[in-house]
Enzyme design. Structure first.
Site, mmCIF file in Angstrom:
data_model
loop_
_atom_site.group_PDB
_atom_site.id
_atom_site.type_symbol
_atom_site.label_atom_id
_atom_site.label_comp_id
_atom_site.label_asym_id
_atom_site.label_seq_id
_atom_site.Cartn_x
_atom_site.Cartn_y
_atom_site.Cartn_z
ATOM 1 N N ASP A 171 -37.058 -60.836 29.593
ATOM 2 C CA ASP A 171 -35.964 -61.224 30.499
ATOM 3 C C ASP A 171 -36.305 -62.355 31.460
ATOM 4 O O ASP A 171 -35.863 -62.339 32.609
ATOM 5 C CB ASP A 171 -35.483 -60.010 31.307
ATOM 6 C CG ASP A 171 -34.341 -59.285 30.617
ATOM 7 O OD1 ASP A 171 -34.019 -59.664 29.470
ATOM 8 O OD2 ASP A 171 -33.781 -58.350 31.204
ATOM 9 N N LYS B 166 -49.414 -58.350 20.653
ATOM 10 C CA LYS B 166 -48.199 -58.307 21.484
ATOM 11 C C LYS B 166 -47.633 -56.904 21.370
ATOM 12 O O LYS B 166 -47.394 -56.414 20.254
ATOM 13 C CB LYS B 166 -47.180 -59.346 21.008
ATOM 14 C CG LYS B 166 -45.921 -59.424 21.870
ATOM 15 C CD LYS B 166 -45.027 -60.588 21.441
ATOM 16 C CE LYS B 166 -43.849 -60.774 22.392
ATOM 17 N NZ LYS B 166 -42.832 -59.711 22.249
ATOM 18 N N GLN C 176 -48.139 -65.493 14.340
ATOM 19 C CA GLN C 176 -47.964 -64.048 14.526
ATOM 20 C C GLN C 176 -47.712 -63.365 13.187
ATOM 21 O O GLN C 176 -46.863 -63.800 12.403
ATOM 22 C CB GLN C 176 -46.803 -63.722 15.465
ATOM 23 C CG GLN C 176 -46.836 -62.227 15.816
ATOM 24 C CD GLN C 176 -45.654 -61.746 16.606
ATOM 25 O OE1 GLN C 176 -44.538 -61.759 16.112
ATOM 26 N NE2 GLN C 176 -45.897 -61.282 17.819
ATOM 27 N N VAL D 8 -37.702 -64.978 15.410
ATOM 28 C CA VAL D 8 -37.252 -65.051 14.021
ATOM 29 C C VAL D 8 -36.286 -66.212 13.850
ATOM 30 O O VAL D 8 -35.337 -66.365 14.621
ATOM 31 C CB VAL D 8 -36.557 -63.730 13.616
ATOM 32 C CG1 VAL D 8 -36.001 -63.830 12.195
ATOM 33 C CG2 VAL D 8 -37.524 -62.567 13.721
ATOM 34 N N ASN E 153 -43.910 -60.650 29.348
ATOM 35 C CA ASN E 153 -42.763 -61.020 28.520
ATOM 36 C C ASN E 153 -41.596 -60.080 28.822
ATOM 37 O O ASN E 153 -41.799 -58.900 29.071
ATOM 38 C CB ASN E 153 -43.182 -60.931 27.042
ATOM 39 C CG ASN E 153 -42.033 -61.161 26.074
ATOM 40 O OD1 ASN E 153 -41.820 -60.359 25.164
ATOM 41 N ND2 ASN E 153 -41.297 -62.229 26.231
ATOM 42 N N CYS F 15 -42.416 -55.271 17.756
ATOM 43 C CA CYS F 15 -41.068 -55.409 17.174
ATOM 44 C C CYS F 15 -40.431 -54.034 17.025
ATOM 45 O O CYS F 15 -40.966 -53.159 16.337
ATOM 46 C CB CYS F 15 -41.142 -56.094 15.812
ATOM 47 S SG CYS F 15 -39.521 -56.249 15.032
ATOM 48 N N ALA G 22 -38.534 -66.217 25.467
ATOM 49 C CA ALA G 22 -37.834 -66.325 24.191
ATOM 50 C C ALA G 22 -36.445 -66.931 24.424
ATOM 51 O O ALA G 22 -36.278 -68.143 24.387
ATOM 52 C CB ALA G 22 -37.743 -64.954 23.517
ATOM 53 N N ARG G 23 -35.468 -66.079 24.727
ATOM 54 C CA ARG G 23 -34.082 -66.560 24.833
ATOM 55 C C ARG G 23 -33.893 -67.607 25.928
ATOM 56 O O ARG G 23 -33.054 -68.490 25.802
ATOM 57 C CB ARG G 23 -33.135 -65.386 25.056
ATOM 58 C CG ARG G 23 -32.882 -64.579 23.783
ATOM 59 C CD ARG G 23 -32.104 -63.314 24.049
ATOM 60 N NE ARG G 23 -32.866 -62.401 24.892
ATOM 61 C CZ ARG G 23 -32.437 -61.186 25.248
ATOM 62 N NH1 ARG G 23 -31.243 -60.777 24.856
ATOM 63 N NH2 ARG G 23 -33.187 -60.399 26.005
#
Length: 316
Positions: free
Chosen positions: A217, A157, A86, A33, A215, A115, A239-240
């Site tokens: 960590d 996902k 997505q 996001v 997906n 999500c 992601a992060r």
């Protein structure tokens, strides 16, 4: 090794599935996001990212509103491929209509079944769909039947159930309907910061014949390689880890100054709003700045102030 993969000439791909057929682990930028927009996708593609997702888009709003389409989805013909859009959806025809709109501009769509945010679950989107395998199957089938392009991928996902048999059943039903691949975030809906269940991803991978993307960590290239070996996954989605280091997939342990310079150039070229431009830099510089430097940099309030700071302190 994942880091040794030569960067794919993305524009030469005939089919996004060619990535999975290459025999190499596919390196994927997650849907995030506000963050995985065109400018950031452009950046990570420069540093060995194979496949990028847009942020999650609510399909019903996207279909209904031209304003939503303009604000939520931006791409370009040359460099932004392969690209997966997505969607959050709960009705098969709405997802089809959204897929039809993006089909000329993207390589596939992904249905968000992972999500865990309360608003998404309350609306019938996201992770609540893992408990509705028939609905997921219907949505995948509708898109498959109504999109003419056989090269257009349809993926999902998901998160995992406490009872993993239910997750395997969901995945097998989706596979039978023609889903292209499945990304598995190795946590349940209730889990946030608990350890990721990589063993569960491995079991899912062993139960399927389509590609599985792992997906959860993954913060460094070493993490990505370890997760690949632990799970057998065909791809690794981050992601992060990419927010903190967009050059991660190219083997850098922290964001190199060259990457920061690239972000400045790309963001300015794309007219990236200041808040987004600044936030990305705050993430990228987290590991390379002192606490005192953060206190100064994180409260800067204009593009010119940020540019002056980078020039004075880093020669960027």
């Amino acid at each position: 090794m994942i880091g040794d993969i030569v960067e794919t000439k993305q524009c030469q791909l005939k089919d996004v599935m060619d990535l999975f057929r290459s025999g190499q682990v596919v390196k994927v930028c997650a849907p995030m996001v506000r963050y995985s927009k065109l400018a950031f996708r452009t950046l990570v593609r420069k540093y060995s990212c194979d496949l990028c997702y847009t942020p999650m888009i609510v399909a019903a709003d996207f279909v209904r509103s031209a304003e939503a389409r303009d604000s939520e989805f931006t791409t370009n013909k040359v460099g932004d491929h392969p690209l997966i859009v997505q969607f959050a959806a709960k009705e098969a025809q709405v997802l089809c209509d959204a897929a039809r709109i993006v089909c000329p501009f993207a390589d596939g769509i992904d249905l968000n079944c992972g999500c865990p945010q309360r608003w998404a679950m309350a609306e019938g989107y996201g992770a609540c769909l893992i408990n509705k395998p028939e609905l997921v199957r219907d949505m995948v089938r509708h898109v498959r039947n109504q999109i003419d392009n056989p090269r257009f991928s349809v993926s999902i996902k998901i998160r995992i159930h406490e009872d993993l048999k239910r997750t395997v059943d969901l995945c097998q039903k989706a596979e039978a309907t023609g889903v292209s691949w499945i990304t598995v975030h190795g946590r349940s809906v209730e889990e946030r910061h608990q350890p990721v269940h990589y063993d569960a991803i491995k079991i899912i991978k062993q139960s399927m014949s389509i590609p599985i993307v792992a997906n959860g960590d993954i913060k460094t290239l070493e993490d990505a390689e370890n997760v690949h070996h632990l799970t057998g996954a065909d791809g690794i989605m981050v992601a992060r880890g990419l927010l903190a280091n967009p050059a991660m997939f190219a083997g850098y342990e922290e964001t190199p100054l060259r990457c920061i310079q690239d972000w400045v150039d790309i963001a300015l070229e794309h007219g990236t709003p200041f808040t987004c431009f600044h936030h990305h830099l705050m993430y990228m510089m987290e590991r390379i700045t002192s606490k005192q430097e953060k206190k100064v940099f994180n409260v800067l309030s204009s593009t010119s102030a940020v540019l002056d700071y980078l020039n004075d302190h880093y020669g960027v």
